[in-house]
Design a protein around this motif. Structure first.
Motif, PDB file in Angstrom:
ATOM      1  N   HIS A  95       1.086  -0.789   0.056  1.00  0.00           N
ATOM      2  CA  HIS A  95       0.198  -0.097  -0.341  1.00  0.00           C
ATOM      3  C   HIS A  95       1.442   1.160  -0.559  1.00  0.00           C
ATOM      4  O   HIS A  95       2.073   1.099   0.769  1.00  0.00           O
ATOM      5  CB  HIS A  95      -0.844  -0.328   1.094  1.00  0.00           C
ATOM      6  N   SER A  96       1.216   2.024  -0.450  1.00  0.00           N
ATOM      7  CA  SER A  96       1.273   3.633  -0.761  1.00  0.00           C
ATOM      8  C   SER A  96       1.324   4.145   0.627  1.00  0.00           C
ATOM      9  O   SER A  96       1.780   5.121   1.124  1.00  0.00           O
ATOM     10  CB  SER A  96       0.451   4.539  -1.105  1.00  0.00           C
ATOM     11  N   THR A  97       0.754   3.717   1.965  1.00  0.00           N
ATOM     12  CA  THR A  97       1.257   4.422   3.215  1.00  0.00           C
ATOM     13  C   THR A  97       2.328   3.259   3.784  1.00  0.00           C
ATOM     14  O   THR A  97       2.886   2.866   4.831  1.00  0.00           O
ATOM     15  CB  THR A  97       0.293   4.274   4.519  1.00  0.00           C
ATOM     16  N   ALA A  98       2.717   2.433   2.948  1.00  0.00           N
ATOM     17  CA  ALA A  98       3.855   1.398   3.284  1.00  0.00           C
ATOM     18  C   ALA A  98       4.959   1.960   3.834  1.00  0.00           C
ATOM     19  O   ALA A  98       6.026   1.984   4.924  1.00  0.00           O
ATOM     20  CB  ALA A  98       4.580  -0.054   2.587  1.00  0.00           C
ATOM     21  N   VAL A  99       4.977   3.486   3.269  1.00  0.00           N
ATOM     22  CA  VAL A  99       6.691   4.062   3.498  1.00  0.00           C
ATOM     23  C   VAL A  99       6.334   5.337   3.640  1.00  0.00           C
ATOM     24  O   VAL A  99       5.196   5.291   2.761  1.00  0.00           O
ATOM     25  CB  VAL A  99       7.731   3.571   1.806  1.00  0.00           C
ATOM     26  N   ALA A 100       6.391   6.127   4.124  1.00  0.00           N
ATOM     27  CA  ALA A 100       6.695   7.597   4.155  1.00  0.00           C
ATOM     28  C   ALA A 100       7.934   8.525   4.104  1.00  0.00           C
ATOM     29  O   ALA A 100       8.542   7.779   4.178  1.00  0.00           O
ATOM     30  CB  ALA A 100       5.664   7.879   5.635  1.00  0.00           C
ATOM     31  N   ALA A 101       7.166   9.471   3.167  1.00  0.00           N
ATOM     32  CA  ALA A 101       8.503  10.063   2.740  1.00  0.00           C
ATOM     33  C   ALA A 101       8.173  11.742   3.412  1.00  0.00           C
ATOM     34  O   ALA A 101       6.823  12.201   3.027  1.00  0.00           O
ATOM     35  CB  ALA A 101       8.890  10.430   0.918  1.00  0.00           C
ATOM     36  N   ALA A 102       9.044  12.721   3.742  1.00  0.00           N
ATOM     37  CA  ALA A 102       9.173  14.139   3.681  1.00  0.00           C
ATOM     38  C   ALA A 102      10.100  15.129   3.482  1.00  0.00           C
ATOM     39  O   ALA A 102      10.652  14.695   3.926  1.00  0.00           O
ATOM     40  CB  ALA A 102       8.827  14.041   5.550  1.00  0.00           C
ATOM     41  N   PHE A 103       9.703  16.291   2.274  1.00  0.00           N
ATOM     42  CA  PHE A 103      10.510  16.890   2.275  1.00  0.00           C
ATOM     43  C   PHE A 103      10.170  18.588   2.779  1.00  0.00           C
ATOM     44  O   PHE A 103       8.739  18.939   3.368  1.00  0.00           O
ATOM     45  CB  PHE A 103      10.580  16.695   0.731  1.00  0.00           C
ATOM     46  N   ARG A 104      11.447  18.750   2.821  1.00  0.00           N
ATOM     47  CA  ARG A 104      11.488  20.615   3.861  1.00  0.00           C
ATOM     48  C   ARG A 104      12.267  21.044   3.250  1.00  0.00           C
ATOM     49  O   ARG A 104      13.630  20.945   3.308  1.00  0.00           O
ATOM     50  CB  ARG A 104      11.004  20.684   5.256  1.00  0.00           C
ATOM     51  N   ASN A 105      12.005  22.348   3.648  1.00  0.00           N
ATOM     52  CA  ASN A 105      13.117  22.911   2.559  1.00  0.00           C
ATOM     53  C   ASN A 105      13.946  24.116   3.940  1.00  0.00           C
ATOM     54  O   ASN A 105      13.595  23.904   4.961  1.00  0.00           O
ATOM     55  CB  ASN A 105      12.290  24.920   2.204  1.00  0.00           C
ATOM     56  N   PRO A 106      15.105  23.904   3.795  1.00  0.00           N
ATOM     57  CA  PRO A 106      16.746  24.129   4.606  1.00  0.00           C
ATOM     58  C   PRO A 106      15.722  26.374   4.865  1.00  0.00           C
ATOM     59  O   PRO A 106      15.468  26.888   4.043  1.00  0.00           O
ATOM     60  CB  PRO A 106      17.429  24.134   4.035  1.00  0.00           C
ATOM     61  N   VAL A 107      16.214  26.878   6.340  1.00  0.00           N
ATOM     62  CA  VAL A 107      15.935  28.463   6.163  1.00  0.00           C
ATOM     63  C   VAL A 107      17.230  28.456   5.494  1.00  0.00           C
ATOM     64  O   VAL A 107      18.419  28.050   5.438  1.00  0.00           O
ATOM     65  CB  VAL A 107      16.819  28.287   7.903  1.00  0.00           C
ATOM     66  N   SER A 108      16.716  30.058   4.897  1.00  0.00           N
ATOM     67  CA  SER A 108      17.161  30.562   3.866  1.00  0.00           C
ATOM     68  C   SER A 108      18.443  31.007   4.617  1.00  0.00           C
ATOM     69  O   SER A 108      18.334  31.718   5.844  1.00  0.00           O
ATOM     70  CB  SER A 108      16.135  31.644   3.013  1.00  0.00           C
ATOM     71  N   PRO A 109      19.638  31.579   4.236  1.00  0.00           N
ATOM     72  CA  PRO A 109      20.777  32.109   4.528  1.00  0.00           C
ATOM     73  C   PRO A 109      20.865  33.504   4.398  1.00  0.00           C
ATOM     74  O   PRO A 109      19.928  34.207   3.512  1.00  0.00           O
ATOM     75  CB  PRO A 109      21.823  31.733   4.230  1.00  0.00           C
ATOM     76  N   VAL A 110      21.045  34.283   5.573  1.00  0.00           N
ATOM     77  CA  VAL A 110      21.036  35.608   5.597  1.00  0.00           C
ATOM     78  C   VAL A 110      21.793  36.109   4.268  1.00  0.00           C
ATOM     79  O   VAL A 110      22.559  36.356   3.999  1.00  0.00           O
ATOM     80  CB  VAL A 110      21.287  36.323   7.306  1.00  0.00           C
ATOM     81  N   GLY A 111      21.632  37.112   3.644  1.00  0.00           N
ATOM     82  CA  GLY A 111      22.371  38.378   2.706  1.00  0.00           C
ATOM     83  C   GLY A 111      21.631  37.184   0.790  1.00  0.00           C
ATOM     84  O   GLY A 111      22.412  38.242   0.320  1.00  0.00           O
ATOM     85  N   ALA A 112      21.308  36.262   1.454  1.00  0.00           N
ATOM     86  CA  ALA A 112      20.645  35.475  -0.127  1.00  0.00           C
ATOM     87  C   ALA A 112      19.743  35.758  -0.460  1.00  0.00           C
ATOM     88  O   ALA A 112      18.992  36.097   0.027  1.00  0.00           O
ATOM     89  CB  ALA A 112      21.069  34.163  -0.225  1.00  0.00           C
ATOM     90  N   THR A 113      19.440  35.942  -2.090  1.00  0.00           N
ATOM     91  CA  THR A 113      18.373  35.849  -2.501  1.00  0.00           C
ATOM     92  C   THR A 113      17.538  34.486  -2.549  1.00  0.00           C
ATOM     93  O   THR A 113      18.939  33.786  -3.305  1.00  0.00           O
ATOM     94  CB  THR A 113      18.208  36.659  -4.243  1.00  0.00           C
TER      95      THR A 113
END
Length: 163
Positions: A95-113
């Motif tokens: 079943h598609s719930t047999a394995v879970a994956a999660a993704f998140r963005n890291p915190v942006s560095p100061v001074g960068a666009t």
């Protein structure tokens, strides 16, 4: 042929019969019918494609959905997908719930666009900065990801065997 299903294993005289047994195991384990998959090694796919019942369009009646979805089709409500990552002679119903994956963005560095993009539950961050050592713009793409197996994997996934 004889069907046998115990715990996380389903056995049949053919791969199609083993898939039927796996369908029964997943049902007995109260796994939802939607989101079921049958991942097969390339040699197992070859065997399924020689099974007259499996390939018979009038019996399956998927209306071309298999071709549109780039799968081998559907068998007992499970989307059949070929995985070259599986060892020869291997098939797994899950079943598609047999394995879970999660993704998140890291915190942006100061001074960068930076900017973010998300699609289908995946997200990525793009950072634009100037690199004085390279005398060029530096563009990087970042994402953080993790994968976990469901604690009741033995109920959500079934190994198929042919005897």
């Amino acid at each position: 042929g004889a069907l046998e299903a115990t715990g996380g294993t389903a056995t049949g005289a053919t791969w199609r019969e083993a898939a039927a047994a796996a369908f029964g195991v997943l049902g007995a384990n109260k796994v939802p019918t939607g989101g079921r998959y049958l991942a097969v090694a390339p040699d197992v796919a070859g065997s399924l494609l020689t099974d007259v019942v499996f390939v018979s369009a009038d019996s399956r009646g998927d209306g071309g959905a298999a071709l549109n979805q780039a799968t081998l089709g559907s068998l007992y409500g499970m989307s059949v997908v070929v995985s070259p990552a599986l060892s020869a002679g291997t098939a797994v119903a899950y079943h598609s719930t047999a394995v879970a994956a999660a993704f998140r963005n890291p915190v942006s560095p100061v001074g960068a666009t930076s900017g973010t993009a998300s699609y289908g539950g995946y997200t990525a961050q793009t950072i634009y900065a100037y690199s004085p050592s390279a005398l060029a713009d530096l563009i990087t793409v970042h994402t953080l990801g993790g994968v976990a197996v469901a604690p009741d994997l033995d109920k959500r996934a079934v190994a198929l065997t042919v005897a």
